[in-house]
Design a protein around this motif. Structure first.
Motif, PDB file in Angstrom:
ATOM      1  N   GLY A  95      30.107  38.375  -4.898  1.00 26.33           N
ATOM      2  CA  GLY A  95      28.917  38.926  -4.049  1.00 26.33           C
ATOM      3  C   GLY A  95      27.919  38.220  -4.458  1.00 26.33           C
ATOM      4  N   ALA A  96      27.004  37.879  -3.120  1.00 27.07           N
ATOM      5  CA  ALA A  96      25.695  36.967  -3.601  1.00 27.07           C
ATOM      6  C   ALA A  96      24.921  37.946  -4.785  1.00 27.07           C
ATOM      7  CB  ALA A  96      24.876  36.878  -2.136  1.00 27.07           C
ATOM      8  N   ASP A  97      24.883  39.073  -4.752  1.00 23.69           N
ATOM      9  CA  ASP A  97      24.307  39.700  -5.909  1.00 23.69           C
ATOM     10  C   ASP A  97      24.709  39.200  -6.983  1.00 23.69           C
ATOM     11  OD1 ASP A  97      22.866  41.656  -4.344  1.00 23.69           O
ATOM     12  OD2 ASP A  97      24.679  43.101  -4.421  1.00 23.69           O
ATOM     13  N   SER A 195      17.319  29.618  -1.511  1.00 24.91           N
ATOM     14  CA  SER A 195      17.344  29.779   0.146  1.00 24.91           C
ATOM     15  C   SER A 195      18.279  30.911   0.236  1.00 24.91           C
ATOM     16  CB  SER A 195      17.331  28.721   0.904  1.00 24.91           C
ATOM     17  OG  SER A 195      17.283  29.050   2.301  1.00 24.91           O
ATOM     18  N   ASP A 196      17.930  32.467   0.323  1.00 22.35           N
ATOM     19  CA  ASP A 196      18.800  33.252   0.403  1.00 22.35           C
ATOM     20  C   ASP A 196      19.249  33.520   1.889  1.00 22.35           C
ATOM     21  OD1 ASP A 196      20.443  35.560   0.624  1.00 22.35           O
ATOM     22  OD2 ASP A 196      19.181  36.677  -1.024  1.00 22.35           O
ATOM     23  N   GLU A 197      20.434  32.988   2.384  1.00 21.48           N
ATOM     24  CA  GLU A 197      20.926  32.918   3.586  1.00 21.48           C
ATOM     25  C   GLU A 197      22.039  33.866   4.003  1.00 21.48           C
ATOM     26  OE1 GLU A 197      21.548  29.022   4.761  1.00 21.48           O
ATOM     27  OE2 GLU A 197      19.274  28.462   4.152  1.00 21.48           O
ATOM     28  N   ALA A 198      21.915  35.187   3.146  1.00 25.29           N
ATOM     29  CA  ALA A 198      23.136  36.136   3.599  1.00 25.29           C
ATOM     30  C   ALA A 198      23.416  36.425   5.131  1.00 25.29           C
ATOM     31  CB  ALA A 198      22.735  37.332   2.801  1.00 25.29           C
ATOM     32  N   TYR A 199      22.539  36.233   6.014  1.00 23.14           N
ATOM     33  CA  TYR A 199      22.517  36.578   7.379  1.00 23.14           C
ATOM     34  C   TYR A 199      22.631  35.196   8.267  1.00 23.14           C
ATOM     35  CZ  TYR A 199      21.452  41.223   5.500  1.00 23.14           C
ATOM     36  OH  TYR A 199      21.327  42.033   4.521  1.00 23.14           O
ATOM     37  N   TRP A 200      22.728  34.146   7.542  1.00 22.80           N
ATOM     38  CA  TRP A 200      22.455  32.909   8.553  1.00 22.80           C
ATOM     39  C   TRP A 200      23.251  32.916   9.751  1.00 22.80           C
ATOM     40  CZ3 TRP A 200      25.856  28.653   9.607  1.00 22.80           C
ATOM     41  CH2 TRP A 200      27.019  28.757   8.964  1.00 22.80           C
ATOM     42  N   ARG A 225      24.754  32.147   0.025  1.00 22.68           N
ATOM     43  CA  ARG A 225      25.569  32.921   1.247  1.00 22.68           C
ATOM     44  C   ARG A 225      26.553  33.857   0.810  1.00 22.68           C
ATOM     45  NH1 ARG A 225      25.753  27.621   5.538  1.00 22.68           N
ATOM     46  NH2 ARG A 225      23.598  27.669   5.677  1.00 22.68           N
ATOM     47  N   SER A 226      27.112  34.607   1.724  1.00 21.23           N
ATOM     48  CA  SER A 226      27.894  36.068   1.474  1.00 21.23           C
ATOM     49  C   SER A 226      28.795  36.001   2.686  1.00 21.23           C
ATOM     50  CB  SER A 226      26.677  37.182   1.523  1.00 21.23           C
ATOM     51  OG  SER A 226      27.760  38.298   1.507  1.00 21.23           O
ATOM     52  N   PHE A 227      29.861  36.604   2.065  1.00 23.37           N
ATOM     53  CA  PHE A 227      31.036  36.932   3.122  1.00 23.37           C
ATOM     54  C   PHE A 227      31.046  38.513   3.468  1.00 23.37           C
ATOM     55  CE2 PHE A 227      32.935  33.282   1.134  1.00 23.37           C
ATOM     56  CZ  PHE A 227      33.666  32.818   2.131  1.00 23.37           C
ATOM     57  N   SER A 228      29.686  39.118   2.982  1.00 21.23           N
ATOM     58  CA  SER A 228      29.851  40.615   3.125  1.00 21.23           C
ATOM     59  C   SER A 228      29.460  41.136   4.633  1.00 21.23           C
ATOM     60  CB  SER A 228      28.797  41.262   2.411  1.00 21.23           C
ATOM     61  OG  SER A 228      28.818  41.280   0.748  1.00 21.23           O
ATOM     62  N   LYS A 229      28.714  40.069   5.478  1.00 27.15           N
ATOM     63  CA  LYS A 229      28.108  40.533   6.510  1.00 27.15           C
ATOM     64  C   LYS A 229      28.880  40.138   8.016  1.00 27.15           C
ATOM     65  CE  LYS A 229      24.902  41.576   3.734  1.00 27.15           C
ATOM     66  NZ  LYS A 229      24.517  43.111   3.714  1.00 27.15           N
ATOM     67  N   LEU A 236      34.741  43.796  -0.651  1.00 26.83           N
ATOM     68  CA  LEU A 236      35.637  42.884  -1.605  1.00 26.83           C
ATOM     69  C   LEU A 236      34.561  42.153  -2.401  1.00 26.83           C
ATOM     70  CD1 LEU A 236      38.291  42.296  -1.461  1.00 26.83           C
ATOM     71  CD2 LEU A 236      37.488  43.333   0.808  1.00 26.83           C
ATOM     72  N   ARG A 237      33.336  42.085  -2.313  1.00 29.21           N
ATOM     73  CA  ARG A 237      32.297  41.620  -3.349  1.00 29.21           C
ATOM     74  C   ARG A 237      32.702  40.016  -3.478  1.00 29.21           C
ATOM     75  NH1 ARG A 237      29.161  42.692  -2.104  1.00 29.21           N
ATOM     76  NH2 ARG A 237      27.781  42.545  -3.743  1.00 29.21           N
ATOM     77  N   ILE A 238      32.085  39.170  -2.366  1.00 31.18           N
ATOM     78  CA  ILE A 238      32.398  37.789  -2.592  1.00 31.18           C
ATOM     79  C   ILE A 238      31.133  37.023  -2.017  1.00 31.18           C
ATOM     80  CG2 ILE A 238      34.179  37.572  -0.813  1.00 31.18           C
ATOM     81  CD1 ILE A 238      35.168  35.071  -2.131  1.00 31.18           C
TER      82      ILE A 238
HETATM   83  C1  LIG Z   1      19.231  38.882   1.658  1.00 33.34           C
HETATM   84  C2  LIG Z   1      20.530  39.455   0.951  1.00 33.34           C
HETATM   85  N1  LIG Z   1      20.876  38.643  -0.207  1.00 33.34           N
HETATM   86  C3  LIG Z   1      22.031  39.024  -0.826  1.00 33.34           C
HETATM   87  C4  LIG Z   1      22.686  40.130  -0.295  1.00 33.34           C
HETATM   88  C5  LIG Z   1      23.947  40.429  -1.143  1.00 33.34           C
HETATM   89  O1  LIG Z   1      25.092  39.972  -0.710  1.00 33.34           O
HETATM   90  P1  LIG Z   1      26.355  40.292  -1.287  1.00 33.34           P
HETATM   91  O2  LIG Z   1      27.232  41.634  -0.259  1.00 33.34           O
HETATM   92  O3  LIG Z   1      27.289  39.123  -1.088  1.00 33.34           O
HETATM   93  O4  LIG Z   1      26.194  40.695  -2.752  1.00 33.34           O
HETATM   94  C6  LIG Z   1      22.196  40.898   0.508  1.00 33.34           C
HETATM   95  C7  LIG Z   1      23.007  42.271   0.680  1.00 33.34           C
HETATM   96  O5  LIG Z   1      22.702  43.090   1.501  1.00 33.34           O
HETATM   97  C8  LIG Z   1      21.187  40.659   1.344  1.00 33.34           C
HETATM   98  O6  LIG Z   1      20.601  41.448   2.179  1.00 33.34           O
END
Ligand SMILES: Cc1ncc(COP(=O)(O)O)c(C=O)c1O
Length: 367
Positions: A95-97, A195-200, A225-229, A236-238
């Motif tokens: 996860g990006a977390d 640059s946190d682009e979880a939603y890019w 970046r994230s595979f969560s969205k 899955l957490r990636i």
């Molecule tokens: C801005 C932002 N960054 C990171 C994350 C974490 O993403 P991930 O599910 O990949 O851990 C989120 C999750 O909501 C988010 O909103």
């Protein structure tokens, strides 16, 4: 009696516990309801990518007994070809977390500074606290956009990490190309810009910056970046970071031996090719946002133009109270009172039927 004061690191003892959005199972139990509408954690309302599901089932059947490949080579090869970056630029995490956590472990000594906007993703504050760093929160502009100038001004020789969430969570607002360019030019190389682009993928404006271009010229940039969205793989957490290979190599030293499990690797690899699902997700999101803008407008509520899969709306009443009333109706949203927006809610775009139910419930509560 255990003396935790002497036992645990003081930075951890001083950290506020992170409270995530309520899991759907917990709300069902508490409310005694069968159907819950979950619009609080920006997940994909369509579920996981179907191609990812097939790949994951295959992977479980055949290989769940084997440790995963630690460096996710297949996935990295695919991402590397897609984004035209060397394989050494990718850092894969649970996860990006978890990638944010690794940045903290790798770069922050006690007393170092972390800069982020006061209304943004709480993980930045959390990792700063855990590492005993000084957290510098910069004010938002009156229109709730990120004040990148204030952020740049807050950077000192002690600043190690600067977090710019784009589009920003929880406002959904984006930082434009031009502003990003100016911001990048103002941050010295002694500080790392994340640059946190979880939603890019949802940011379809032509004015959204192409941060990967800047990786070539700015060695202190990390793109997250994230595979969560859009891919629908939050469970899955990636997630991953892209950065100068030197930065990636040093972060590798901090990581666990197998940060990304096999099932997540297989799912992510397949999801990247599920173009139909990605397009369907984006279309649904566009329709949902348009519906929200129109409905909130008709209700006389202020909402903000989102470049993500959620929207921030001012309901004009105590956000916690409205959240509680919605919960009684089986609808979960995110109240923003705890983040300083007394009357703000963050609402994930759901299926159209869910969006309609949310609007009807809000009308019943507010009018
Ligand atoms: C801005 C932002 N960054 C990171 C994350 C974490 O993403 P991930 O599910 O990949 O851990 C989120 C999750 O909501 C988010 O909103």
């Amino acid at each position: 009696m255990l003396d935790l004061q002497g036992m645990a690191r003081s930075a951890i003892l001083n950290t506020r516990e992170y409270i995530p959005g309520k899991p759907v199972e917990a709300v069902k139990r508490e409310c005694g309801m069968d159907r819950i509408i979950k619009l609080d954690t920006n997940e994909n309302p369509l579920g996981p990518s179907p191609l990812a599901v097939e790949a994951m089932i295959r992977e479980i059947r055949e290989n769940a007994h084997l440790y995963p490949e630690s460096l996710c080579p297949e996935l990295v090869a695919k991402l590397s070809a897609r984004f035209n970056l060397p394989a050494g630029s990718f850092y894969m995490g649970n996860g990006a977390d978890a990638v944010i956590t690794m940045m903290g472990l790798t770069f922050l000594n006690p007393g170092d500074e972390v800069v982020f906007p006061e209304l943004s993703f709480p993980a930045y504050d959390n990792i700063g606290a855990k590492m005993g760093a000084k957290r510098i929160r910069t004010p938002m502009r009156p229109d709730f956009t990120i004040d990148t100038e204030a952020m740049a001004k807050a950077v000192t020789p002690r600043t190690k990490l600067v977090f710019l969430c784009n589009p920003n969570n929880p406002t959904g607002l984006m930082t434009s190309k031009k502003e990003f360019e100016t911001f990048m030019a103002r941050i010295p190389e002694t500080a790392l810009i994340v640059s946190d682009e979880a939603y890019w993928e949802f940011a379809d404006s032509g004015d959204y910056p192409d941060s990967l271009e800047y990786l070539k010229t700015h060695r202190n940039l990390i793109v997250l970046r994230s595979f969560s969205k859009v891919m629908g793989l939050a469970g899955l957490r990636i997630g991953y970071a892209m950065a100068d290979p030197k930065l990636v190599r040093v972060m590798m030293k901090a990581r666990e031996p197998f940060p990304v499990n096999r099932i997540a690797q297989a799912g992510a690899l397949a999801a990247l090719d599920d173009h139909e699902f990605i397009e369907k997700t984006k279309r649904l999101n566009r329709e949902g946002l348009a519906y929200f803008y129109e409905s909130f407008g008709a209700m006389g509520l202020t909402c903000y133009r989102s470049s993500a899969n959620f929207v921030m709306v001012d309901v004009g009443r105590d956000a916690d109270l409205v959240f509680g009333e919605l919960l009684k109706k089986g609808i979960i949203v995110r109240p923003l009172k705890g983040q300083g927006v007394e009357t703000g809610l963050r609402i994930t775009v759901g299926l159209m039927e869910e969006n309609r139910m949310l609007i009807q419930a809000l009308k019943d509560i507010l009018f």
